[in-house]
Motif scaffolding. Structure first.
Motif, short mmCIF file in Angstrom:
data_model
loop_
_atom_site.label_atom_id
_atom_site.label_comp_id
_atom_site.label_asym_id
_atom_site.label_seq_id
_atom_site.Cartn_x
_atom_site.Cartn_y
_atom_site.Cartn_z
N ARG A 94 23.30 -0.12 -5.51
CA ARG A 94 23.13 0.97 -4.55
C ARG A 94 21.71 1.02 -4.02
N LEU A 95 20.74 0.84 -4.90
CA LEU A 95 19.35 0.87 -4.46
C LEU A 95 19.00 -0.36 -3.63
N ASP A 96 19.54 -1.51 -3.98
CA ASP A 96 19.30 -2.71 -3.19
C ASP A 96 19.84 -2.56 -1.77
N GLU A 97 20.97 -1.88 -1.64
CA GLU A 97 21.55 -1.66 -0.31
C GLU A 97 20.66 -0.79 0.57
N LEU A 98 19.80 0.01 -0.04
CA LEU A 98 18.87 0.84 0.73
C LEU A 98 17.72 0.02 1.32
N LYS A 99 17.49 -1.16 0.81
CA LYS A 99 16.43 -2.07 1.26
C LYS A 99 15.06 -1.38 1.27
N PRO A 100 14.64 -0.86 0.12
CA PRO A 100 13.34 -0.19 0.09
C PRO A 100 12.20 -1.17 0.38
N ARG A 101 11.17 -0.66 1.03
CA ARG A 101 9.97 -1.47 1.28
C ARG A 101 8.92 -1.24 0.21
N LEU A 102 9.05 -0.12 -0.49
CA LEU A 102 8.10 0.23 -1.54
C LEU A 102 8.85 0.93 -2.66
N ALA A 103 8.50 0.63 -3.90
CA ALA A 103 9.14 1.31 -5.03
C ALA A 103 8.11 1.67 -6.08
N ILE A 104 8.12 2.95 -6.47
CA ILE A 104 7.42 3.41 -7.66
C ILE A 104 8.48 3.56 -8.73
N THR A 105 8.29 2.88 -9.85
CA THR A 105 9.27 2.93 -10.92
C THR A 105 8.69 3.66 -12.13
N GLY A 106 9.55 3.94 -13.09
CA GLY A 106 9.11 4.70 -14.26
C GLY A 106 8.18 3.93 -15.16
N HIS A 107 8.22 2.59 -15.07
CA HIS A 107 7.38 1.73 -15.90
C HIS A 107 6.92 0.56 -15.04
N ARG A 127 13.24 7.93 0.75
CA ARG A 127 12.86 8.47 2.05
C ARG A 127 13.17 7.43 3.12
N GLU A 128 14.04 7.79 4.03
CA GLU A 128 14.55 6.85 5.03
C GLU A 128 13.48 6.39 6.00
N LYS A 129 12.58 7.28 6.41
CA LYS A 129 11.67 6.96 7.51
C LYS A 129 10.74 5.79 7.20
N ASP A 130 10.34 5.64 5.95
CA ASP A 130 9.47 4.51 5.60
C ASP A 130 10.03 3.69 4.45
N LEU A 131 11.28 3.96 4.07
CA LEU A 131 11.98 3.21 3.04
C LEU A 131 11.23 3.20 1.71
N MET A 181 0.84 -1.19 0.00
CA MET A 181 0.00 0.00 0.00
C MET A 181 0.88 1.25 0.00
N LEU A 182 0.55 2.20 -0.85
CA LEU A 182 1.33 3.43 -0.94
C LEU A 182 1.12 4.29 0.31
N PRO A 183 2.16 5.01 0.75
CA PRO A 183 1.97 5.98 1.84
C PRO A 183 0.90 7.00 1.46
N ALA A 184 0.26 7.58 2.46
CA ALA A 184 -0.84 8.51 2.21
C ALA A 184 -0.39 9.75 1.45
N ASP A 185 0.90 10.09 1.55
CA ASP A 185 1.38 11.30 0.89
C ASP A 185 2.12 11.01 -0.41
N LEU A 186 1.88 9.84 -1.00
CA LEU A 186 2.57 9.48 -2.22
C LEU A 186 1.63 8.67 -3.11
N THR A 187 1.54 9.06 -4.37
CA THR A 187 0.76 8.31 -5.33
C THR A 187 1.44 8.38 -6.69
#
Length: 263
Positions: free
Chosen positions: A209-222, A159-163, A1-7
């Motif tokens: 580099r991005l994998d090292e950030l361990k994102p929990r959510l990703a919006i990509t260009g496609h 964004r570090e706080k919610d990855l 689920m996307l954060p409330a401040d991101l779509t």
């Protein structure tokens, strides 16, 4: 689920992201999609934020499917645009991107790639380099991460706080060379669109580099946003096996270093 401040919003073959709290009247547009979508973007922004005009527009890079509606939006909004300094020649009319290579990736989208615009644009009146301290104007808590390879000045936003990650085309979540996959929006992690990627070793470093950030959510260009275990596993696999999964190799029977097909 996307954060409330991101779509995000899909513009035919490419996504744009809208960052900011709904109803706040303050927001930032990340990328500007393909041509003819300015009205759609403005209407979506007005519905979500109560105002069309953003604080700024941030570009992950300047390829045609990420700046197609940019000039129309700037004429309408007259707001600053921020991009990496290495991307500025392509945004100030000083340089053109390399032409697409239809010989990589296979599939209809790759074969018709020579038809895609590769010329730079001139938005000198509005564009300026991203702050050197890594901050993102109008997006507190976010930082830009250099992710070159697809283009020289490609960046992603984190964004570090919610990855949360806005990855641009550093990696994508659909097989962009396949028209069927694009239409169906089949979800799977891939490297950057191969027909427009100029430096594969840098592209691999950027994925690591991005994998090292361990994102929990990703919006990509496609493709559709991805999160959780599917994102973590797919991105880790891509970072580990990028040479096999993404980097083109010489076509059989060719000894040209730039004569590629995908593995």
């Amino acid at each position: 689920m996307l954060p409330a401040d991101l779509t995000y919003m899909r513009t035919m073959i490419a996504n744009v992201a809208l960052a900011g709290w709904p109803g706040s009247g303050s927001w930032v547009l990340v990328d500007a999609g393909v041509a003819t979508f300015a009205d759609n973007i403005a209407k979506a922004a007005n519905a979500r934020f109560g105002i069309e005009k953003p604080h700024a527009i941030v570009l992950t890079h300047g390829h045609f499917d990420h700046v197609g509606s940019l000039h129309a939006l700037l004429e309408r909004w007259n707001v600053p645009v921020f991009a990496h300094e290495d991307e500025l020649p392509y945004l100030t009319g000083m340089a053109d991107y390399p032409e697409a290579d239809p010989g990589v990736g296979g599939g209809l989208m790759a074969r018709i790639s020579p038809l895609y615009p590769h010329k730079g644009i001139d938005i000198s009146r509005w564009v300026q380099p991203l702050p050197k301290d890594g901050s993102v104007p109008g997006m507190p808590g976010w930082r830009w991460v250099p992710t070159p390879g697809h283009t020289k000045g490609h960046v992603s936003l984190f964004r570090e706080k919610d990855l949360s990650l806005i990855a641009g085309d550093a990696f994508i979540t659909v097989k962009q060379t396949s028209a069927f996959a694009v239409l169906a929006q089949e979800e799977e992690i891939h490297g950057p669109p191969p027909y427009f990627t100029f430096d594969w070793q840098d592209a691999w470093k950027s994925v690591k580099r991005l994998d090292e950030l361990k994102p929990r959510l990703a919006i990509t260009g496609h493709g559709k946003p991805m999160e959780g275990e599917a994102l973590a596993h797919g991105l880790a696999e891509l970072a580990r096996h990028f040479d096999r999964l993404a980097i083109p190799k010489p076509k059989s029977g060719s000894d040209k270093s730039d004569d590629f097909q995908l593995v």
